[in-house]
Design a protein around this motif. Structure first.
Motif, short mmCIF file in Angstrom:
data_model
loop_
_atom_site.label_atom_id
_atom_site.label_comp_id
_atom_site.label_asym_id
_atom_site.label_seq_id
_atom_site.Cartn_x
_atom_site.Cartn_y
_atom_site.Cartn_z
N ASP A 106 57.23 46.46 80.42
CA ASP A 106 58.56 45.95 80.74
C ASP A 106 58.71 44.46 80.45
O ASP A 106 59.59 43.80 81.00
CB ASP A 106 58.90 46.23 82.20
CG ASP A 106 57.80 45.75 83.16
OD1 ASP A 106 56.74 45.30 82.67
OD2 ASP A 106 57.99 45.83 84.38
N GLY A 107 57.85 43.91 79.60
CA GLY A 107 57.96 42.50 79.27
C GLY A 107 56.67 41.97 78.69
O GLY A 107 55.97 42.66 77.95
N ALA A 108 56.33 40.75 79.05
CA ALA A 108 55.10 40.13 78.55
C ALA A 108 54.59 39.11 79.55
O ALA A 108 55.37 38.44 80.24
CB ALA A 108 55.34 39.45 77.20
N VAL A 109 53.28 38.99 79.62
CA VAL A 109 52.63 37.94 80.39
C VAL A 109 52.33 36.78 79.45
O VAL A 109 51.77 36.99 78.35
CB VAL A 109 51.33 38.43 81.05
CG1 VAL A 109 50.57 37.27 81.69
CG2 VAL A 109 51.64 39.50 82.10
N VAL A 111 57.58 37.42 81.61
CA VAL A 111 58.89 37.36 80.96
C VAL A 111 59.39 38.79 80.82
O VAL A 111 58.88 39.56 79.99
CB VAL A 111 58.80 36.67 79.58
CG1 VAL A 111 60.20 36.45 79.01
CG2 VAL A 111 58.05 35.35 79.68
N ALA A 112 60.36 39.15 81.62
CA ALA A 112 60.83 40.53 81.67
C ALA A 112 61.76 40.87 80.52
O ALA A 112 62.60 40.05 80.12
CB ALA A 112 61.54 40.79 83.00
N ALA A 116 64.80 48.64 77.80
CA ALA A 116 64.60 48.14 76.44
C ALA A 116 63.41 48.84 75.78
O ALA A 116 62.44 49.21 76.45
CB ALA A 116 64.37 46.63 76.46
N GLU A 117 63.47 49.01 74.47
CA GLU A 117 62.36 49.55 73.70
C GLU A 117 61.34 48.43 73.51
O GLU A 117 61.60 47.44 72.81
CB GLU A 117 62.85 50.04 72.34
CG GLU A 117 61.79 50.72 71.50
CD GLU A 117 61.64 52.21 71.81
OE1 GLU A 117 60.56 52.75 71.54
OE2 GLU A 117 62.60 52.80 72.31
N ARG A 118 60.18 48.54 74.13
CA ARG A 118 59.21 47.46 74.14
C ARG A 118 58.50 47.31 72.80
O ARG A 118 58.28 48.28 72.08
CB ARG A 118 58.15 47.72 75.21
CG ARG A 118 57.28 48.92 74.88
CD ARG A 118 56.08 49.04 75.78
NE ARG A 118 55.08 48.01 75.54
CZ ARG A 118 53.90 47.99 76.13
NH1 ARG A 118 53.55 48.92 77.00
NH2 ARG A 118 53.04 47.02 75.85
N PRO A 119 58.09 46.09 72.45
CA PRO A 119 57.17 45.92 71.32
C PRO A 119 55.75 46.20 71.77
O PRO A 119 55.39 45.91 72.92
CB PRO A 119 57.35 44.45 70.94
CG PRO A 119 57.75 43.78 72.22
CD PRO A 119 58.52 44.81 73.02
#
Length: 403
Positions: free
Chosen positions: A247-250, A261-262, A267-270
């Motif tokens: 659901d985001g990135a650290v 960072v959400a 959303a379609e995640r990378p």
């Protein structure tokens, strides 16, 4: 395709002669140090700290410009390095058949189901922020590590990390030893993502991102770590290290501080990130809808929709905010994120095959595993195909080294 030689890189000599013997990249390179030193670069026998100038690397020569090359591996294990400045191609030793590959800009790491091989492209760049060093040494096959599968590689000045996400294993290698042709393993961890950040390591262990010391040990300052559901994909940028989550990135800064960072809901995640070396903005595929840009410095996502689904994408992060991708028809797509402008080529690779895409500050390189050519794209000039480079074989693994 034809090309206009006057538009190619400065000092490029378009020779296509294939050299059958080993040709050292050190021949003919200027031995002038970069702007941070007025002392001439040393010969290889200079070894003491009192005589070696700033930036000295044993066994390497220093130049005033990047020593760029295309390092490629065939399905049969043939390995070759094409010098982008001279047009010459050098054969290296064969490696095991490459099913997976990754690069850090100097080393190309390939793997099959059982073993992982490290190939030294022999040229690299060290960015010290206010100045940059460009080095060249002898390209070679360094050696193999037991265990295979999909692979990731990242490097700092002192450490190189190799991770096998599907196996949940990762190793830390001494980068100085690696540059001298030795695989010196300094740590081994159970991690799906492992990134070197300064003197620290950033590791995804289970559903948590931890900051570790250089030996892979948690310290009192790392705490309980930062939660990260289903971690996948990692990259080191000028503004910190990034680990992708469901659901985001650290994001981990150089002091070891973490933040999340959400992504927007649903959303379609990378699951992977790519960018020009050292830049703070990275790109990742957003399923079939386009791509995500993550500004690591600003801790912000931006979704950019594309006409066709992309199969690869890399952020240039230059003044015009260029992003280069390859779509499912085999076209190179250049998006100028600052204006929304889009430029495309005609199809240059097989749209049904995963493209091999690399770039630097001036050009992008797109290789097709079904063809023995690489297309050099001037992304700042309307996605112009600057030249088509012939390789001795169709590459299944590919890296631009020296950037």
């Amino acid at each position: 395709m034809n090309h206009d030689p006057t538009t190619d890189r400065a000092n490029t000599r378009l020779r296509t002669t294939r050299l059958l013997g080993a040709v050292g990249l050190t021949a003919g390179l200027a031995l002038t140090a970069t702007a941070c030193s007025t002392t001439s670069a040393p010969q290889a026998d200079v070894t003491t700290a009192t005589t070696a100038p700033h930036g000295y690397v044993a066994g390497a020569t220093e130049s005033q410009e990047p020593q760029l090359g295309l390092l490629a591996v065939a399905a049969t294990g043939e390995t070759a390095l094409h010098d982008l400045l001279t047009g010459e191609t050098t054969d290296l030793d064969r490696v095991d058949a490459a099913e997976h590959a990754a690069t850090d800009g100097r080393f190309l790491v390939t793997s099959d189901g059982d073993r992982t091989t490290v190939v030294d492209g022999g040229s690299w760049t060290v960015d010290h922020g206010d100045h940059t060093h460009y080095y060249a040494a002898e390209p070679r096959v360094v050696g193999t590590l037991e265990g295979g599968g999909p692979v990731q590689v990242h490097s700092s000045e002192t450490m190189t990390t190799i991770a096998w996400p599907e196996r949940g294993e990762a190793v830390v290698l001494d980068r100085a030893a690696l540059g001298q042709g030795e695989l010196d393993e300094t740590a081994r961890l159970d991690a799906t993502v492992l990134l070197p950040l300064g003197e620290h390591l950033v590791a995804a262990e289970g559903d948590t991102v931890h900051v570790l010391d250089a030996d892979g040990e948690r310290t009192g300052s790392t705490g309980a770590g930062q939660p990260c559901t289903d971690p996948a994909g990692g990259i080191v940028t000028r503004a910190g290290a990034v680990v992708g989550c469901a659901d985001g990135a650290v994001v981990v800064d150089e002091a070891g501080g973490t933040s999340f960072v959400a992504l927007p809901d649903d959303a379609e995640r990378p699951t992977d990130f790519a960018a020009r070396a050292g830049r703070p903005t990275v790109a990742g595929l957003a399923g079939d809808t386009g791509f995500w840009l993550l500004d690591v410095r600003e801790r912000a996502w931006q979704h950019v929709a594309t006409e066709r689904p992309l199969r690869a994408v890399v952020a240039v992060d230059d003044q015009d905010e260029h992003v280069v991708g390859v779509d499912d028809t085999g076209r190179v797509v250049v998006v100028t994120a600052s204006t929304g402008a889009v430029a495309t080529t005609e199809p240059v690779v097989d749209g049904d095959t995963a493209p091999l895409l690399q770039l630097d500050a001036q050009r992008a390189y797109v290789a097709d595993p079904t063809s023995a050519v690489v297309h050099e794209i001037d992304f700042a000039d309307g996605a112009r195909v600057a030249r088509t480079i012939e390789l001795p074989f169709a590459p299944v693994a590919f890296a631009e080294v020296g950037r």
